[in-house]
Scaffold this motif. Structure first.
Motif, PDB file in Angstrom:
ATOM      1  N   ASP A 129      -5.939  74.583  60.446  1.00 21.55           N
ATOM      2  CA  ASP A 129      -7.306  75.042  60.674  1.00 21.55           C
ATOM      3  C   ASP A 129      -8.137  74.047  61.479  1.00 21.55           C
ATOM      4  OD1 ASP A 129      -7.106  77.476  59.140  1.00 21.55           O
ATOM      5  OD2 ASP A 129      -7.193  76.248  57.321  1.00 21.55           O
ATOM      6  N   LEU A 130      -7.658  72.818  61.595  1.00 23.93           N
ATOM      7  CA  LEU A 130      -8.468  71.776  62.238  1.00 23.93           C
ATOM      8  C   LEU A 130      -8.866  72.114  63.676  1.00 23.93           C
ATOM      9  CD1 LEU A 130      -6.772  68.532  60.854  1.00 23.93           C
ATOM     10  CD2 LEU A 130      -8.984  69.509  60.203  1.00 23.93           C
ATOM     11  N   PRO A 131      -7.944  72.579  64.535  1.00 18.25           N
ATOM     12  CA  PRO A 131      -8.385  72.902  65.900  1.00 18.25           C
ATOM     13  C   PRO A 131      -9.500  73.945  65.927  1.00 18.25           C
ATOM     14  CG  PRO A 131      -5.990  72.788  65.811  1.00 18.25           C
ATOM     15  CD  PRO A 131      -6.475  72.733  64.390  1.00 18.25           C
ATOM     16  N   GLY A 132      -9.422  74.944  65.058  1.00 16.10           N
ATOM     17  CA  GLY A 132     -10.433  75.994  65.051  1.00 16.10           C
ATOM     18  C   GLY A 132     -11.796  75.511  64.606  1.00 16.10           C
ATOM     19  N   ILE A 133     -11.840  74.687  63.561  1.00 18.11           N
ATOM     20  CA  ILE A 133     -13.156  74.224  63.109  1.00 18.11           C
ATOM     21  C   ILE A 133     -13.729  73.194  64.078  1.00 18.11           C
ATOM     22  CG2 ILE A 133     -12.770  74.805  60.689  1.00 18.11           C
ATOM     23  CD1 ILE A 133     -12.283  71.892  60.086  1.00 18.11           C
ATOM     24  N   VAL A 134     -12.874  72.412  64.726  1.00 22.78           N
ATOM     25  CA  VAL A 134     -13.364  71.480  65.749  1.00 22.78           C
ATOM     26  C   VAL A 134     -13.977  72.262  66.909  1.00 22.78           C
ATOM     27  CG1 VAL A 134     -12.652  69.815  67.501  1.00 22.78           C
ATOM     28  CG2 VAL A 134     -11.853  69.562  65.146  1.00 22.78           C
ATOM     29  N   GLU A 135     -13.298  73.314  67.360  1.00 23.56           N
ATOM     30  CA  GLU A 135     -13.838  74.129  68.452  1.00 23.56           C
ATOM     31  C   GLU A 135     -15.173  74.759  68.063  1.00 23.56           C
ATOM     32  OE1 GLU A 135     -10.954  77.004  69.611  1.00 23.56           O
ATOM     33  OE2 GLU A 135      -9.657  75.548  70.622  1.00 23.56           O
ATOM     34  N   ALA A 136     -15.276  75.229  66.819  1.00 24.98           N
ATOM     35  CA  ALA A 136     -16.527  75.838  66.362  1.00 24.98           C
ATOM     36  C   ALA A 136     -17.662  74.823  66.346  1.00 24.98           C
ATOM     37  CB  ALA A 136     -16.330  76.443  64.973  1.00 24.98           C
ATOM     38  N   ALA A 137     -17.347  73.587  65.960  1.00 22.47           N
ATOM     39  CA  ALA A 137     -18.365  72.532  65.943  1.00 22.47           C
ATOM     40  C   ALA A 137     -18.755  72.107  67.355  1.00 22.47           C
ATOM     41  CB  ALA A 137     -17.868  71.333  65.150  1.00 22.47           C
ATOM     42  N   LEU A 138     -17.761  71.935  68.220  1.00 16.26           N
ATOM     43  CA  LEU A 138     -18.038  71.511  69.585  1.00 16.26           C
ATOM     44  C   LEU A 138     -18.796  72.571  70.374  1.00 16.26           C
ATOM     45  CD1 LEU A 138     -14.683  69.734  70.581  1.00 16.26           C
ATOM     46  CD2 LEU A 138     -16.869  68.660  69.985  1.00 16.26           C
ATOM     47  N   ALA A 139     -18.679  73.820  69.962  1.00 15.47           N
ATOM     48  CA  ALA A 139     -19.425  74.889  70.647  1.00 15.47           C
ATOM     49  C   ALA A 139     -20.918  74.788  70.371  1.00 15.47           C
ATOM     50  CB  ALA A 139     -18.898  76.253  70.194  1.00 15.47           C
ATOM     51  N   GLY A 140     -21.290  73.978  69.379  1.00 13.06           N
ATOM     52  CA  GLY A 140     -22.708  73.762  69.065  1.00 13.06           C
ATOM     53  C   GLY A 140     -23.076  74.321  67.709  1.00 13.06           C
ATOM     54  N   ILE A 141     -23.831  73.524  66.955  1.00 10.15           N
ATOM     55  CA  ILE A 141     -24.273  73.941  65.633  1.00 10.15           C
ATOM     56  C   ILE A 141     -25.793  74.019  65.567  1.00 10.15           C
ATOM     57  CG2 ILE A 141     -24.284  73.323  63.175  1.00 10.15           C
ATOM     58  CD1 ILE A 141     -21.622  71.858  63.647  1.00 10.15           C
ATOM     59  N   HIS A 142     -26.472  73.176  66.314  1.00 11.53           N
ATOM     60  CA  HIS A 142     -27.931  73.125  66.241  1.00 11.53           C
ATOM     61  C   HIS A 142     -28.504  72.668  67.571  1.00 11.53           C
ATOM     62  CE1 HIS A 142     -27.813  68.694  66.045  1.00 11.53           C
ATOM     63  NE2 HIS A 142     -26.738  68.869  65.299  1.00 11.53           N
ATOM     64  N   THR A 151     -22.993  65.128  64.188  1.00 13.58           N
ATOM     65  CA  THR A 151     -22.877  65.909  65.419  1.00 13.58           C
ATOM     66  C   THR A 151     -23.353  65.155  66.659  1.00 13.58           C
ATOM     67  OG1 THR A 151     -24.996  66.931  64.828  1.00 13.58           O
ATOM     68  CG2 THR A 151     -22.996  68.154  64.289  1.00 13.58           C
ATOM     69  N   ASP A 152     -23.926  63.959  66.469  1.00 17.72           N
ATOM     70  CA  ASP A 152     -24.338  63.144  67.614  1.00 17.72           C
ATOM     71  C   ASP A 152     -23.151  62.435  68.270  1.00 17.72           C
ATOM     72  OD1 ASP A 152     -26.988  63.761  67.549  1.00 17.72           O
ATOM     73  OD2 ASP A 152     -27.638  61.929  66.551  1.00 17.72           O
ATOM     74  N   ALA A 153     -22.012  62.392  67.595  1.00 12.59           N
ATOM     75  CA  ALA A 153     -20.862  61.655  68.113  1.00 12.59           C
ATOM     76  C   ALA A 153     -20.338  62.297  69.393  1.00 12.59           C
ATOM     77  CB  ALA A 153     -19.757  61.612  67.063  1.00 12.59           C
ATOM     78  N   PRO A 154     -19.820  61.500  70.336  1.00 11.77           N
ATOM     79  CA  PRO A 154     -19.159  62.065  71.513  1.00 11.77           C
ATOM     80  C   PRO A 154     -18.018  62.988  71.098  1.00 11.77           C
ATOM     81  CG  PRO A 154     -19.481  59.701  71.756  1.00 11.77           C
ATOM     82  CD  PRO A 154     -19.830  60.028  70.336  1.00 11.77           C
ATOM     83  N   SER A 155     -17.669  63.919  71.949  1.00  9.34           N
ATOM     84  CA  SER A 155     -16.712  64.973  71.595  1.00  9.34           C
ATOM     85  C   SER A 155     -15.405  64.442  71.031  1.00  9.34           C
ATOM     86  CB  SER A 155     -16.425  65.850  72.816  1.00  9.34           C
ATOM     87  OG  SER A 155     -17.588  66.520  73.236  1.00  9.34           O
ATOM     88  N   LEU A 156     -14.826  63.437  71.688  1.00 13.71           N
ATOM     89  CA  LEU A 156     -13.539  62.918  71.220  1.00 13.71           C
ATOM     90  C   LEU A 156     -13.677  62.274  69.848  1.00 13.71           C
ATOM     91  CD1 LEU A 156     -10.563  62.451  71.708  1.00 13.71           C
ATOM     92  CD2 LEU A 156     -11.138  60.324  72.918  1.00 13.71           C
ATOM     93  N   GLN A 157     -14.743  61.504  69.648  1.00 19.61           N
ATOM     94  CA  GLN A 157     -14.963  60.871  68.351  1.00 19.61           C
ATOM     95  C   GLN A 157     -15.218  61.919  67.273  1.00 19.61           C
ATOM     96  OE1 GLN A 157     -18.083  57.878  68.172  1.00 19.61           O
ATOM     97  NE2 GLN A 157     -18.208  58.072  65.944  1.00 19.61           N
ATOM     98  N   LEU A 158     -16.032  62.942  67.602  1.00 19.91           N
ATOM     99  CA  LEU A 158     -16.308  63.998  66.636  1.00 19.91           C
ATOM    100  C   LEU A 158     -15.013  64.690  66.230  1.00 19.91           C
ATOM    101  CD1 LEU A 158     -19.230  66.510  66.665  1.00 19.91           C
ATOM    102  CD2 LEU A 158     -16.903  67.347  66.355  1.00 19.91           C
ATOM    103  N   THR A 159     -14.139  64.935  67.190  1.00 15.53           N
ATOM    104  CA  THR A 159     -12.854  65.580  66.902  1.00 15.53           C
ATOM    105  C   THR A 159     -12.036  64.753  65.928  1.00 15.53           C
ATOM    106  OG1 THR A 159     -12.817  66.634  69.081  1.00 15.53           O
ATOM    107  CG2 THR A 159     -10.703  66.394  67.943  1.00 15.53           C
ATOM    108  N   ARG A 160     -11.909  63.470  66.200  1.00 20.23           N
ATOM    109  CA  ARG A 160     -11.116  62.599  65.325  1.00 20.23           C
ATOM    110  C   ARG A 160     -11.793  62.446  63.954  1.00 20.23           C
ATOM    111  NH1 ARG A 160      -8.552  63.642  69.220  1.00 20.23           N
ATOM    112  NH2 ARG A 160      -7.462  62.165  70.607  1.00 20.23           N
TER     113      ARG A 160
END
Length: 216
Positions: free
Chosen positions: A29-42, A54-63
């Motif tokens: 499920d990790l790729p899907g929830i990462v994509e949902a978060a990277l698409a924007g939450i707020h 959510t302020d973290a850069p994309s790569l850091q947020l993913t990890r």
């Protein structure tokens, strides 16, 4: 031969509501929830979370999201746990919903937290997620109270809480990240005060995991 759910029965735990299904987050499920978060939450101009993850850069947020899920899983102990569910709409991850407790046998209180990808906000899914997890907590875990929180400006989240019967508690300061300090509204609802939805949920897989959660 043992299966994955024999080794970790919580992977079988699911909650189904009228439009949504929720299951304990698996590695798949990790790729899907990462994509949902990277698409924007707020809106980037505001921060709804007490920790500004959510302020973290994309790569850091993913990890960080992957590490967070593994830490939650590894931290499950009898009477002290966080169950984090991936929220699925037609099989697609749109957010997560958690139920957490410390010393559940003593306090019979849970705390919930969630996020929803921005494109699916305003459609009633946030309220359905929360109502579903409260039904799970009160009717299946035998909790006696539930707590939550939201920033003072987050009117949609506060509206969901109050519509479900939560009472306002203390206001506490939080780190708003680059935006400066913020304020968090704490909320609490007793099982007897919960404003139940007109629908119910289907829970599967709980019996096998009761011992892991120290439930009767």
């Amino acid at each position: 031969m043992l299966t994955l759910t024999d080794v970790w029965p919580l992977f079988n735990l699911t909650i189904t509501s009228p439009r949504l299904s929720m299951r304990i987050v698996r590695d798949d499920d990790l790729p899907g929830i990462v994509e949902a978060a990277l698409a924007g939450i707020h809106d980037p101009a505001v921060m709804p979370f007490s920790t500004p993850w959510t302020d973290a850069p994309s790569l850091q947020l993913t990890r960080d999201m992957a590490r967070h899920q593994w830490e939650l899983r590894a931290g499950v102990r009898a009477d002290q746990w966080t169950l984090n569910f991936v929220v699925l709409l037609d099989g697609v991850p749109i957010g997560t919903q958690s139920v957490a407790t410390r010393k559940f046998s003593a306090g019979k209180t849970i705390n919930s937290g969630s996020w929803l990808t921005r494109s699916q906000q305003g459609k009633g899914y946030g309220r359905e997620m929360r109502a579903a997890v409260l039904l799970f907590a009160f009717d299946h875990l035998c909790a006696e109270a539930a707590e939550s929180s939201a920033t003072l400006w987050n009117k949609p989240s506060l509206g969901v809480s109050q519509a479900l019967g939560y009472n306002l508690g203390a206001v506490v300061p939080i780190d708003g990240g680059s935006r400066g300090p913020g304020q968090l509204q704490e909320l609490r609802v007793a099982a007897a005060d919960f404003r139940r939805p007109s629908w119910n949920i289907v829970v599967e897989g709980l019996d096998a995991a009761r011992g892991d959660l120290f439930l009767p």
